[in-house]
Scaffold this motif. Structure first.
Motif, mmCIF file in Angstrom:
data_model
loop_
_atom_site.group_PDB
_atom_site.id
_atom_site.type_symbol
_atom_site.label_atom_id
_atom_site.label_comp_id
_atom_site.label_asym_id
_atom_site.label_seq_id
_atom_site.Cartn_x
_atom_site.Cartn_y
_atom_site.Cartn_z
ATOM 1 N N ASN A 32 0.819 -1.208 0.000
ATOM 2 C CA ASN A 32 0.000 0.000 0.000
ATOM 3 C C ASN A 32 0.852 1.257 0.000
ATOM 4 N N TYR A 33 2.073 1.137 0.480
ATOM 5 C CA TYR A 33 2.971 2.285 0.586
ATOM 6 C C TYR A 33 3.457 2.767 -0.780
ATOM 7 N N THR A 34 3.173 2.017 -1.841
ATOM 8 C CA THR A 34 3.589 2.424 -3.192
ATOM 9 C C THR A 34 2.644 3.449 -3.805
ATOM 10 N N TRP A 35 1.670 3.951 -3.036
ATOM 11 C CA TRP A 35 0.681 4.863 -3.621
ATOM 12 C C TRP A 35 1.322 6.133 -4.192
ATOM 13 N N ALA A 36 2.420 6.604 -3.577
ATOM 14 C CA ALA A 36 3.073 7.825 -4.069
ATOM 15 C C ALA A 36 3.651 7.601 -5.464
ATOM 16 N N ILE A 37 4.145 6.386 -5.711
ATOM 17 C CA ILE A 37 4.663 6.053 -7.037
ATOM 18 C C ILE A 37 3.506 5.960 -8.030
ATOM 19 N N THR A 38 2.397 5.361 -7.600
ATOM 20 C CA THR A 38 1.203 5.287 -8.455
ATOM 21 C C THR A 38 0.713 6.685 -8.804
ATOM 22 N N LEU A 70 -0.019 8.166 -12.575
ATOM 23 C CA LEU A 70 -1.322 8.674 -13.000
ATOM 24 C C LEU A 70 -1.279 10.170 -13.320
ATOM 25 N N SER A 71 -0.311 10.876 -12.759
ATOM 26 C CA SER A 71 -0.198 12.307 -13.011
ATOM 27 C C SER A 71 0.213 12.605 -14.455
ATOM 28 N N ILE A 72 0.781 11.619 -15.122
ATOM 29 C CA ILE A 72 1.202 11.814 -16.512
ATOM 30 C C ILE A 72 -0.016 12.002 -17.433
ATOM 31 N N PRO A 73 -0.973 11.036 -17.459
ATOM 32 C CA PRO A 73 -2.131 11.240 -18.336
ATOM 33 C C PRO A 73 -3.178 12.209 -17.775
ATOM 34 N N LEU A 74 -3.309 12.258 -16.442
ATOM 35 C CA LEU A 74 -4.399 13.037 -15.853
ATOM 36 C C LEU A 74 -4.040 14.498 -15.598
ATOM 37 N N ALA A 77 13.769 10.825 -15.948
ATOM 38 C CA ALA A 77 14.589 9.622 -15.747
ATOM 39 C C ALA A 77 14.621 9.249 -14.272
ATOM 40 N N ARG A 78 14.668 10.258 -13.399
ATOM 41 C CA ARG A 78 14.678 9.996 -11.961
ATOM 42 C C ARG A 78 13.387 9.301 -11.530
ATOM 43 N N GLU A 79 12.252 9.736 -12.063
ATOM 44 C CA GLU A 79 10.971 9.123 -11.710
ATOM 45 C C GLU A 79 10.881 7.701 -12.238
ATOM 46 N N ILE A 116 -5.313 13.271 -6.635
ATOM 47 C CA ILE A 116 -5.307 14.050 -7.880
ATOM 48 C C ILE A 116 -6.569 14.909 -7.962
ATOM 49 N N TYR A 117 -7.706 14.336 -7.612
ATOM 50 C CA TYR A 117 -8.961 15.097 -7.608
ATOM 51 C C TYR A 117 -8.854 16.276 -6.638
#
Length: 296
Positions: free
Chosen positions: A106-112, A116-120, A127-129, A175-176
């Motif tokens: 669940n701690y991977t949410w920041a990576i998720t 999602l910030s790319i398309p939304l 490269a770092r991301e 994001i919302y």
């Protein structure tokens, strides 16, 4: 204007981190007494009441009465994501997985959120991301397969799937909220006010009436008060008091490691070496990502 007080900021921030470190164990204890939807029902009730009391103490209730119906609805709608959908998925993941697996996944949410910030949000991938994403999800694979990377067999594939889906829902929620101008506590309170009827309906349809006994209600109350309500207020207070946000946000990296210690001491789970290695990868990915934000 809020004056900075770094000492108090650390006190509030560490208090939030210490409490959040207990919730994985609290989830498992509560789920031993009831089904996920029953836990969510009770927890949302307690968290909503806690947020209401905090808003009354902070004299912010008046801000809600000044909102138009459109503003109220706009700030309440994320309640369909959090608490309704997010915690239904998360609690079921905890129901299926050992706490030492569900918590780091669940701690991977920041990576998720970055993905999602790319398309939304139209953000570009650096490269770092990419390195951060690869590092964190390598940790996911290590934990999910118990370190047997050459023969990938998930301990509970559906549970792993749900834990990762919960990160998508949580990221969508944040994001919302990037477009929200409301006070964060008011927004969270309105989210829970809208989410409660949906949680209640889902509970009666799929799980029936909730159990009425002391251990079930008390364990759910702990989850509601300290996972969803009071701790959020402590964290916001720390962010307001700190001289630099990074000094407080870095404290969150302590939480998953403290959580593993408590999972072992409270639940008696033997912490697997693969869990610790995987968690180091996940946290490492989060740190790489944060470094990128500070140099951007």
């Amino acid at each position: 204007m809020q004056q900075h007080d770094q000492k108090k900021a650390y006190i509030y921030g560490l208090s939030a981190v210490l409490i959040w470190s207990t919730v994985a164990s609290a989830f498992k204890i509560a789920l031993s007494h009831m089904e996920p939807l029953h836990l969510l029902f009770y927890a949302v009730i307690f968290s909503t009441l806690a947020l209401l009391i905090i808003l009354i103490i902070q004299k912010k209730i008046g801000q809600i009465t000044l909102m138009s119906k459109r503003e109220l609805l706009k700030n309440a709608l994320p309640g369909l994501l959090n608490p309704f959908l997010y915690y239904i998925i998360l609690f079921e993941a905890y129901n299926l997985l050992p706490a030492q697996e569900a918590q780091p996944l669940n701690y991977t949410w920041a990576i998720t959120l970055s993905l999602l910030s790319i398309p939304l949000l139209g953000q570009k991938m650096t490269a770092r991301e990419l390195l951060a994403i690869f590092t964190s999800y390598l940790g996911v694979v290590v934990i999910s397969t118990h370190g047997d990377l050459l023969d990938i067999k998930f301990s509970n594939g559906y549970g792993v799937f749900l834990a990762l889906v919960s990160t998508i829902v949580w990221a969508l929620y944040w994001i919302y909220n990037t477009k929200s101008t409301a006070d964060p506590l008011i927004g969270l309170f309105l989210n829970f006010c809208l989410g409660l009827p949906f949680v209640t309906a889902a509970m009666f349809i799929f799980s029936g009436p909730p159990p009425v006994n002391g251990p079930a209600i008390l364990s759910a109350a702990y989850v509601g008060l300290f996972e969803m309500g009071i701790t959020f207020a402590l964290w916001l207070k720390a962010l307001k008091l700190t001289e630099k946000t990074a000094r407080i946000s870095n404290l969150i990296f302590l939480s998953p490691f403290l959580s593993l210690i408590l999972i072992h001491l409270i639940l008696g789970e033997e912490i697997l070496p693969s869990t610790l290695v995987g968690l180091i990868f996940i946290v490492g990915g989060n740190i790489i990502q944060q470094m990128g934000k500070r140099t951007a």
